[in-house]
Design an enzyme around this catalytic site. Structure first.
Site, PDB file in Angstrom:
ATOM      1  N   LYS A 264      23.901 -22.049  12.238  1.00  0.00           N
ATOM      2  CA  LYS A 264      23.624 -23.260  11.460  1.00  0.00           C
ATOM      3  C   LYS A 264      22.927 -22.940  10.138  1.00  0.00           C
ATOM      4  O   LYS A 264      23.062 -23.652   9.166  1.00  0.00           O
ATOM      5  CB  LYS A 264      22.766 -24.222  12.292  1.00  0.00           C
ATOM      6  CG  LYS A 264      23.508 -24.790  13.497  1.00  0.00           C
ATOM      7  CD  LYS A 264      23.572 -26.310  13.455  1.00  0.00           C
ATOM      8  CE  LYS A 264      24.620 -26.896  14.373  1.00  0.00           C
ATOM      9  NZ  LYS A 264      24.244 -26.975  15.752  1.00  0.00           N
TER      10      LYS A 264
HETATM   11  N1  GLU Z   1      25.860 -28.711  21.988  1.00  0.00           N
HETATM   12  C1  GLU Z   1      26.317 -27.409  22.341  1.00  0.00           C
HETATM   13  C2  GLU Z   1      26.432 -26.576  21.080  1.00  0.00           C
HETATM   14  O1  GLU Z   1      26.554 -27.139  20.002  1.00  0.00           O
HETATM   15  C3  GLU Z   1      27.668 -27.546  22.989  1.00  0.00           C
HETATM   16  C4  GLU Z   1      28.049 -26.460  23.889  1.00  0.00           C
HETATM   17  C5  GLU Z   1      29.245 -26.914  24.743  1.00  0.00           C
HETATM   18  O2  GLU Z   1      30.340 -27.115  24.188  1.00  0.00           O
HETATM   19  O3  GLU Z   1      29.044 -27.083  25.937  1.00  0.00           O
HETATM   20  O4  GLU Z   1      26.367 -25.366  21.167  1.00  0.00           O
END
Ligand code: GLU
Length: 291
Positions: A264
């Site tokens: 990020k």
């Molecule tokens: N919120 C998690 C991420 O952004 C998602 C992971 C998933 O797809 O289970 O890494």
């Protein structure tokens, strides 16, 4: 005899999902995940869902959520239901955690980060990331609760193993690879007594994602290969709840010009930056199709 892991059923209509956390802008790696999931659902005549994983209120922001919707729409993606937002669903995760609690599958852990770091550094400490603890005895627990000490809920691997019996060691998940489907051993113990209810949040990524995938009827989970091991833990949680497991696919992580996987913090490869630099959605898709 209990089944090992219920076989993913191929007759369920295909449901895929993209589940970003709004803690930053989407980058090319997210776009890759989202496109693979959307394309899979489209090709199978199924449904593609968007889930906003925003349980961590300290890291997630509404403006990032708005940016996610905007960036995905710019890429040309549409989802088949209104996006589901995890912060709206905390009572649901609480119920599943309470179910585990009632079955003795989680325990309160009052240890601080520091306590855990010290325990892991001990000569016979657990390998990194694999903390194994135990509940306090009832009197000490009452005293800790009365003193208002914060605690996390940890999965008890020992109780999970006892609950599932021989099935525990045979847990596996089905993964789609370039050469076909394979079954991978789950090995959930590598995570130790993982935190399922975080001190300040009351749930965790693992619990919320597993519950939502099941309640949303997700049949296929495609995400980055950094989450391959997590699938093993998710299969264990699913087995404890009696959920039908999805089929997994773990894709290559997209790397930046320096060869490191995108994160990020990497501004250069966010969809926003690319868009501002005049890159078109077709060019992003073409670049990712070549991965
Ligand atoms: N919120 C998690 C991420 O952004 C998602 C992971 C998933 O797809 O289970 O890494």
């Amino acid at each position: 005899m209990a089944r090992m892991t219920p076989a993913p059923s191929d007759d369920r209509p295909v449901v895929t999902r993209f589940a970003p956390s709004p803690s930053g802008y989407l980058h090319l790696g997210h776009a890759y995940s989202a496109l693979l999931n959307a394309e899979h659902a489209r090709a199978a005549g199924g449904r593609f869902l968007l889930r906003i994983e925003d349980i961590d209120r300290t890291r997630c922001r509404p403006d990032f959520e708005a940016a996610i919707l905007e960036d995905l729409a710019w890429l040309g993606l549409a989802w088949d239901e209104p996006p589901l937002r995890q912060s709206d669903r905390l009572p649901i995760y609480e119920r599943y955690l309470a179910d585990l609690e009632a079955r003795g599958l989680v325990y309160r852990c009052f240890k601080t980060r520091r306590d855990i770091a010290d325990a892991m550094a001990a000569p016979h400490g657990a390998p990194a990331g694999a903390f194994r603890g135990a509940p306090l005895d009832p009197e000490a627990e009452q005293a800790a609760l009365a003193a208002g000490r914060p605690f996390a809920w940890r999965l008890s691997l020992a109780t999970a193993r006892a609950a599932l019996g021989p099935v525990f060691d045979r847990l596996s998940f089905v993964e789609t690879t370039a050469t076909g489907r394979i079954a991978r051993p789950a090995d959930p113990a590598r995570f130790g007594d993982v935190v399922l209810g975080r001190k300040e949040i009351g749930t965790s990524y693992h619990l919320a994602a597993v519950v939502d995938d099941a309640l949303q009827g997700v049949t296929h989970v495609t995400r980055g290969e950094d989450l391959r091991e997590a699938a093993g833990l998710h299969v264990l949680l699913g087995a404890l709840f009696g959920f039908a497991p999805p089929v997994y696919r773990h894709h290559t992580l997209i790397r930046g010009p320096d060869g490191r996987r995108l994160a990020k913090r990497d501004r250069a490869e966010t969809l926003r930056t690319l868009r501002a630099a005049g890159v078109t959605p077709a060019e992003v898709r073409a670049r990712l199709a070549a991965v």
